[in-house]
Design a protein around this motif. Sequence first.
Motif, PDB file in Angstrom:
ATOM      1  N   PRO A  90      27.557  32.597  -6.050  1.00 53.74           N
ATOM      2  CA  PRO A  90      27.182  32.971  -4.688  1.00 53.74           C
ATOM      3  C   PRO A  90      26.485  31.818  -3.953  1.00 53.74           C
ATOM      4  CG  PRO A  90      26.604  34.729  -6.202  1.00 53.74           C
ATOM      5  CD  PRO A  90      27.074  33.575  -7.046  1.00 53.74           C
ATOM      6  N   ALA A  91      25.593  31.110  -4.649  1.00 53.77           N
ATOM      7  CA  ALA A  91      24.889  30.002  -4.006  1.00 53.77           C
ATOM      8  C   ALA A  91      25.856  28.881  -3.629  1.00 53.77           C
ATOM      9  CB  ALA A  91      23.796  29.464  -4.926  1.00 53.77           C
TER      10      ALA A  91
ATOM     11  N   PRO B  20      21.978  34.006  -0.760  1.00 54.55           N
ATOM     12  CA  PRO B  20      23.383  34.124  -1.182  1.00 54.55           C
ATOM     13  C   PRO B  20      23.541  35.012  -2.417  1.00 54.55           C
ATOM     14  CG  PRO B  20      22.857  31.835  -0.686  1.00 54.55           C
ATOM     15  CD  PRO B  20      21.571  32.596  -0.617  1.00 54.55           C
ATOM     16  N   ALA B  21      22.636  34.861  -3.380  1.00 53.04           N
ATOM     17  CA  ALA B  21      22.720  35.682  -4.592  1.00 53.04           C
ATOM     18  C   ALA B  21      22.501  37.158  -4.270  1.00 53.04           C
ATOM     19  CB  ALA B  21      21.709  35.212  -5.628  1.00 53.04           C
TER      20      ALA B  21
ATOM     21  N   ARG C 138      20.997  20.742  -5.802  1.00 54.87           N
ATOM     22  CA  ARG C 138      20.337  22.031  -5.926  1.00 54.87           C
ATOM     23  C   ARG C 138      21.150  22.956  -6.838  1.00 54.87           C
ATOM     24  NH1 ARG C 138      21.108  25.104  -1.213  1.00 54.87           N
ATOM     25  NH2 ARG C 138      19.751  23.679  -0.073  1.00 54.87           N
TER      26      ARG C 138
ATOM     27  N   TYR D 237      10.856  25.255 -12.763  1.00 55.48           N
ATOM     28  CA  TYR D 237      11.678  24.116 -13.179  1.00 55.48           C
ATOM     29  C   TYR D 237      11.325  22.878 -12.364  1.00 55.48           C
ATOM     30  CZ  TYR D 237      15.867  21.850 -15.067  1.00 55.48           C
ATOM     31  OH  TYR D 237      16.725  21.011 -15.723  1.00 55.48           O
TER      32      TYR D 237
ATOM     33  N   VAL E 187      16.897  16.879 -19.334  1.00 51.45           N
ATOM     34  CA  VAL E 187      17.180  17.364 -17.982  1.00 51.45           C
ATOM     35  C   VAL E 187      18.447  16.733 -17.414  1.00 51.45           C
ATOM     36  CG1 VAL E 187      16.316  17.485 -15.625  1.00 51.45           C
ATOM     37  CG2 VAL E 187      14.745  17.820 -17.542  1.00 51.45           C
TER      38      VAL E 187
ATOM     39  N   PRO F 266      20.026  25.471 -15.380  1.00 52.49           N
ATOM     40  CA  PRO F 266      18.912  25.058 -16.226  1.00 52.49           C
ATOM     41  C   PRO F 266      17.610  25.775 -15.884  1.00 52.49           C
ATOM     42  CG  PRO F 266      20.159  23.146 -15.506  1.00 52.49           C
ATOM     43  CD  PRO F 266      20.764  24.327 -14.818  1.00 52.49           C
ATOM     44  N   ALA F 267      17.347  25.957 -14.595  1.00 53.00           N
ATOM     45  CA  ALA F 267      16.096  26.600 -14.195  1.00 53.00           C
ATOM     46  C   ALA F 267      16.041  28.035 -14.682  1.00 53.00           C
ATOM     47  CB  ALA F 267      15.946  26.552 -12.673  1.00 53.00           C
ATOM     48  N   MET F 268      17.138  28.769 -14.494  1.00 53.46           N
ATOM     49  CA  MET F 268      17.157  30.167 -14.920  1.00 53.46           C
ATOM     50  C   MET F 268      17.027  30.273 -16.439  1.00 53.46           C
ATOM     51  SD  MET F 268      17.399  32.050 -12.142  1.00 53.46           S
ATOM     52  CE  MET F 268      17.993  33.667 -12.659  1.00 53.46           C
TER      53      MET F 268
ATOM     54  N   THR G  17      20.727  22.526 -10.556  1.00 55.12           N
ATOM     55  CA  THR G  17      19.487  22.918 -11.229  1.00 55.12           C
ATOM     56  C   THR G  17      19.372  24.428 -11.449  1.00 55.12           C
ATOM     57  OG1 THR G  17      18.271  23.102  -9.160  1.00 55.12           O
ATOM     58  CG2 THR G  17      18.234  20.955 -10.262  1.00 55.12           C
ATOM     59  N   ILE G  18      20.229  25.201 -10.782  1.00 57.55           N
ATOM     60  CA  ILE G  18      20.071  26.656 -10.896  1.00 57.55           C
ATOM     61  C   ILE G  18      20.204  27.125 -12.344  1.00 57.55           C
ATOM     62  CG2 ILE G  18      20.967  28.894 -10.191  1.00 57.55           C
ATOM     63  CD1 ILE G  18      21.919  27.603  -7.603  1.00 57.55           C
TER      64      ILE G  18
ATOM     65  N   ALA H 149      15.649  28.039 -18.534  1.00 57.61           N
ATOM     66  CA  ALA H 149      14.311  27.632 -18.962  1.00 57.61           C
ATOM     67  C   ALA H 149      13.308  28.751 -18.724  1.00 57.61           C
ATOM     68  CB  ALA H 149      13.887  26.374 -18.208  1.00 57.61           C
ATOM     69  N   TYR H 150      13.367  29.352 -17.540  1.00 58.00           N
ATOM     70  CA  TYR H 150      12.443  30.442 -17.223  1.00 58.00           C
ATOM     71  C   TYR H 150      12.623  31.599 -18.194  1.00 58.00           C
ATOM     72  CZ  TYR H 150       9.575  33.334 -14.126  1.00 58.00           C
ATOM     73  OH  TYR H 150       8.564  34.090 -13.593  1.00 58.00           O
TER      74      TYR H 150
ATOM     75  N   GLY I 266      26.222  35.980 -10.701  1.00 58.31           N
ATOM     76  CA  GLY I 266      25.257  36.592  -9.800  1.00 58.31           C
ATOM     77  C   GLY I 266      24.423  35.611  -9.000  1.00 58.31           C
ATOM     78  N   VAL I 267      24.352  34.369  -9.444  1.00 61.27           N
ATOM     79  CA  VAL I 267      23.485  33.414  -8.747  1.00 61.27           C
ATOM     80  C   VAL I 267      24.217  32.120  -8.377  1.00 61.27           C
ATOM     81  CG1 VAL I 267      21.263  32.227  -8.770  1.00 61.27           C
ATOM     82  CG2 VAL I 267      21.556  34.330 -10.106  1.00 61.27           C
TER      83      VAL I 267
ATOM     84  N   ARG J  85      17.094  40.417 -11.650  1.00 62.52           N
ATOM     85  CA  ARG J  85      17.598  39.045 -11.662  1.00 62.52           C
ATOM     86  C   ARG J  85      17.170  38.326 -10.387  1.00 62.52           C
ATOM     87  NH1 ARG J  85      23.116  39.027 -10.500  1.00 62.52           N
ATOM     88  NH2 ARG J  85      23.588  39.933 -12.524  1.00 62.52           N
TER      89      ARG J  85
ATOM     90  N   ALA K 244      11.772  30.970 -11.156  1.00 62.90           N
ATOM     91  CA  ALA K 244      12.474  30.068 -12.075  1.00 62.90           C
ATOM     92  C   ALA K 244      12.692  28.705 -11.431  1.00 62.90           C
ATOM     93  CB  ALA K 244      13.809  30.678 -12.497  1.00 62.90           C
ATOM     94  N   MET K 245      13.162  28.710 -10.186  1.00 65.17           N
ATOM     95  CA  MET K 245      13.414  27.436  -9.503  1.00 65.17           C
ATOM     96  C   MET K 245      12.108  26.663  -9.306  1.00 65.17           C
ATOM     97  SD  MET K 245      16.730  27.241  -8.976  1.00 65.17           S
ATOM     98  CE  MET K 245      16.980  26.030  -7.677  1.00 65.17           C
TER      99      MET K 245
ATOM    100  N   GLY L 176      19.435  28.788   0.288  1.00 65.49           N
ATOM    101  CA  GLY L 176      20.561  28.249  -0.465  1.00 65.49           C
ATOM    102  C   GLY L 176      20.857  28.982  -1.753  1.00 65.49           C
TER     103      GLY L 176
END
Lengths: 208, 208
Positions: free
Chosen positions: A199-200, B199-200, A164, B175, A136, A170-172, A167-168, A174-175, A195-196, B164, B171-172, B195
């Motif tokens: 923008p975030a 935004p996405a 935050r 994780y 991680v 890795p989280a996406m 982690t986006i 992993a899922y 796309g994520v 998506r 996913a978040m 956050g």
Amino acid sequence: MSQTDLDEPKPRLGRKRDHTRDPEILDAALEILAETGYDGMTIDMVATRAKAGKATLYRRWSSKAELVLDAVACLKAGEIDLDALPDTGTLRGDLVAMIKTPSMRDAERKLKIMAGIVSMIARSPEMATAAYAALVEPRASVNRVLFARAIERDEIPADSDVERLCTIGPAMAAYRVLMLGRPVDREFLEDTIDGVILPAAGVRPGAE
Amino acid sequence: MSQTDLDEPKPRLGRKRDHTRDPEILDAALEILAETGYDGMTIDMVATRAKAGKATLYRRWSSKAELVLDAVACLKAGEIDLDALPDTGTLRGDLVAMIKTPSMRDAERKLKIMAGIVSMIARSPEMATAAYAALVEPRASVNRVLFARAIERDEIPADSDVERLCTIGPAMAAYRVLMLGRPVDREFLEDTIDGVILPAAGVRPGAE
DNA sequence: CATATACGGAACTATTCAGTTCCGGATATG
DNA sequence: CATATCCGGAACTGAATAGTTCCGTATATG
């Protein structure tokens, strides 16, 4: 942790060295872990895969749990040099460059290893620590550098929640692998960036 | 799947019914699963927790794997009525309203159940299917409705990649619990909505 | 009250696998 | 060439547990 301990002043007579087979064995353990998970894995499987004897494993590690712990910890070894990360001048460029990196290439394998030990993590704090440090944290720290640069560049707000944002990805990923059972390919990663993550981070869509 | 099969025209004499204890047993199985994972779970544990005899379990399910499969499948039972979702008039309002829903309340438990079976998913396609149907899909379909409404309202672009967007929240959260070992609390969920998800989705920060 | 039925519980069997022991062989050193 | 050291492999032990069998009991039905 592990590897050929280089103490022992004079190994006088005998064969080559101590524990020469460690890397092969740890690697076999990781493979089996990714394929069958911790509980599905047997010491015999690991020994066979590494073309080693079970006795050899127990000469080096006192239990199955310690072997796995060591194997996971050794993943951290091939850590990335944070000062040598791609520096393209834009956040998007850096993120896209990262997905072509070899450390990203075996992301899927690492995720499967993670899947093999998640159920253990809840039961064993040591395993939780090892998994965090090996799987991680390294990924997060890479991202931290990239986002820090983007802040310096005034590309994203200085008060961004970097933790935050880190982690986006890795989280996406992993899922995607663990829950959806779909591959983490280049297309997915780029779509996630555009796309994520961007923008975030507050990067305007067109603003390359 | 499971529950008191209501065939048998005339259960003439005897006790109350067939398999009255199913719900307690399946629930005990899920609890143990969340606590110790599939491999750590024993049939005796489940029987004891449900105050049932081991024989009772084997009268109803032919193996440990089938019991767990059925238990996971039954999670789907308490599915949400997609037509009765909160409708606040804004995407953010809907998303925030969802996190106060009871089905969201036990999100953490469901994630721990997921953790208990991830290693199995790779080995068993049936388990993969059951887990997807019970744990992944229901959540996604809720989000699909919310985003579809937002598109109708012209709140987000009509060509948004809804699939998506639907996966970001799960996913978040996954994780967070499985990899970071941290709680999925209200603060985290709201921060994720504001956050990352919004935004996405292309909702402007200020535009409430 | 009589009885068929399902249940709880305990005792049992068989299997799998972690961990141990032992030995013959390979090999580098002197 | 002699020997100390490590290794691969096979055989073994013991514990845990999946799955089975059996029996006494509770209970709803007639």
